[in-house]
Design an enzyme around this catalytic site. Sequence first.
Site, short mmCIF file in Angstrom:
data_model
loop_
_atom_site.label_atom_id
_atom_site.label_comp_id
_atom_site.label_asym_id
_atom_site.label_seq_id
_atom_site.Cartn_x
_atom_site.Cartn_y
_atom_site.Cartn_z
N ARG A 58 9.59 -4.94 7.13
CA ARG A 58 8.91 -3.71 6.68
C ARG A 58 9.30 -3.36 5.24
NH1 ARG A 58 11.05 1.09 7.59
NH2 ARG A 58 11.84 0.59 9.66
N TYR A 111 -16.13 5.38 0.39
CA TYR A 111 -16.05 4.83 1.73
C TYR A 111 -15.89 6.00 2.72
CZ TYR A 111 -14.37 1.62 5.34
OH TYR A 111 -14.21 0.90 6.47
N ASP A 183 -10.42 2.90 -6.47
CA ASP A 183 -10.67 1.93 -5.40
C ASP A 183 -11.52 0.81 -6.02
OD1 ASP A 183 -11.69 0.50 -3.25
OD2 ASP A 183 -11.76 2.26 -1.93
N LYS A 208 -11.97 -7.17 2.13
CA LYS A 208 -13.26 -7.49 1.53
C LYS A 208 -13.14 -8.71 0.60
CE LYS A 208 -14.03 -3.82 3.88
NZ LYS A 208 -14.11 -2.48 3.35
C1 LIG Z 1 -13.51 -1.22 3.57
C2 LIG Z 1 -13.21 -0.30 2.48
C3 LIG Z 1 -12.10 0.55 2.53
C4 LIG Z 1 -11.17 0.62 3.72
O1 LIG Z 1 -10.52 -0.58 3.93
P1 LIG Z 1 -9.98 -1.07 5.38
O2 LIG Z 1 -9.32 -2.35 5.05
O3 LIG Z 1 -11.17 -1.20 6.26
O4 LIG Z 1 -9.06 -0.01 5.84
C5 LIG Z 1 -11.84 1.36 1.44
N1 LIG Z 1 -12.65 1.35 0.37
C6 LIG Z 1 -13.73 0.56 0.29
C7 LIG Z 1 -14.57 0.61 -0.93
C8 LIG Z 1 -14.05 -0.28 1.33
O5 LIG Z 1 -15.14 -1.05 1.26
#
Ligand SMILES: *Cc1c(COP(=O)(O)O)cnc(C)c1O
Length: 390
Positions: A58, A111, A183, A208
Amino acid sequence: MSHKDLDMKSRCVHAGIEPEPKGAVVPPIYQTSTFSFKSAAHGAALFQGKEKGYIYTRLGNPTIEAMERAVADLEGGYDGMACSSGMAAIHTVLATFLHAGDHVVSSESVYGPVTSLLNTVMARLGIETTFVDSSNTAAVAAAIRPETKLIHVETPGNPTLVVTDLAAVAALAHKAGARLMVDNTFLSPVLQQPLALGADIVIHSLTKFINGHADVVGGIIVPKTEADYKAIRATLSLVGSTLGPHDAFLVHRGLKTLCLRMARSCENALKIAEWLDAHPAVEWVRYPYLASDPQHELSRRQAKGGGGVVSFGLNGGFKAGVKMMESVELFALAVSLGGVESLIQHPASMTHANMKPELREQAGISDGLVRISVGIEDADELIADLERGL
Ligand SMILES: *Cc1c(COP(=O)(O)O)cnc(C)c1O
């Protein structure tokens, strides 16, 4: 040789890799929860931070660290912190820097679960959020208050693909004494580097494009400064939403082809966007690199590509959207994005089906809106598949 001098194509392959004692070309998977100390004194030195080494996964693990270094290298940040999901990455940053009474300004096109996180978990702790159209810099400026501590931007935004001027919003944040968190999931560091444009912290859903193979859920935080890194790492070690070594290994493997995958996704997405733009059954198309896109110029200035996500509106509205979902064969009906396989979704009948139509409309999600994540298949075959549904 410093990786920083290399082109992104080379850095994707080599970032984060350090000489390995047994000569392994690929960083081994340290599938262990804990590490033994050589002596009591060694254990004490590690805990006091007097010696570098590993204690417990961790807190740190060589396989995870290699991937963290790699993403931080590509983003140009101090170092990375891998999390169990993109949501965990966002929550860890919020939990590090926000106190009761603080205020957040967030893009309204984010998101969905991020909106809910801010409106529920964070709101319960006394942290208020104002959602604005962050593609309108003046609207961001107007939303800032004396107690604003963080601006959260997603660009291009989800699912409307509106683009925020990062340098302008970073300047606003810093004038107000706030941090800018970006993000960068939709474009990845290959196409957009927010830290170089003035952002303080970049986060990703590794799920992603960075992993790219739809087989891991993960997130990462990359701050610009050592001080922010230390503050966030301290929180992450306590809240414990860390990634496992095997997932980190898979993400690091995926990262090596990020440049190749991104290039093909961008090429395919632009070709599909141009085809959709000329199709009589399509009312509008949103893709940042489309010449007719209202923010095309800003997109070209800020990012090296439009990414793999395209949104478009069908003239036939809700019914046409459902028909399209039932007709496609190559595109998979699924949420998520950024994988090698193309995905399609119709928010009004799928992800946002529970939302009142008026609220959907307000959020820019019209009944005929379809979002596709374009993979690395053959563009003409993807177009033929969409044609079936139009
Ligand atoms: C999928 C996504 C998230 C969240 O990510 P997870 O891995 O599903 O928790 C946050 N921001 C964007 C732009 C995303 O496409």
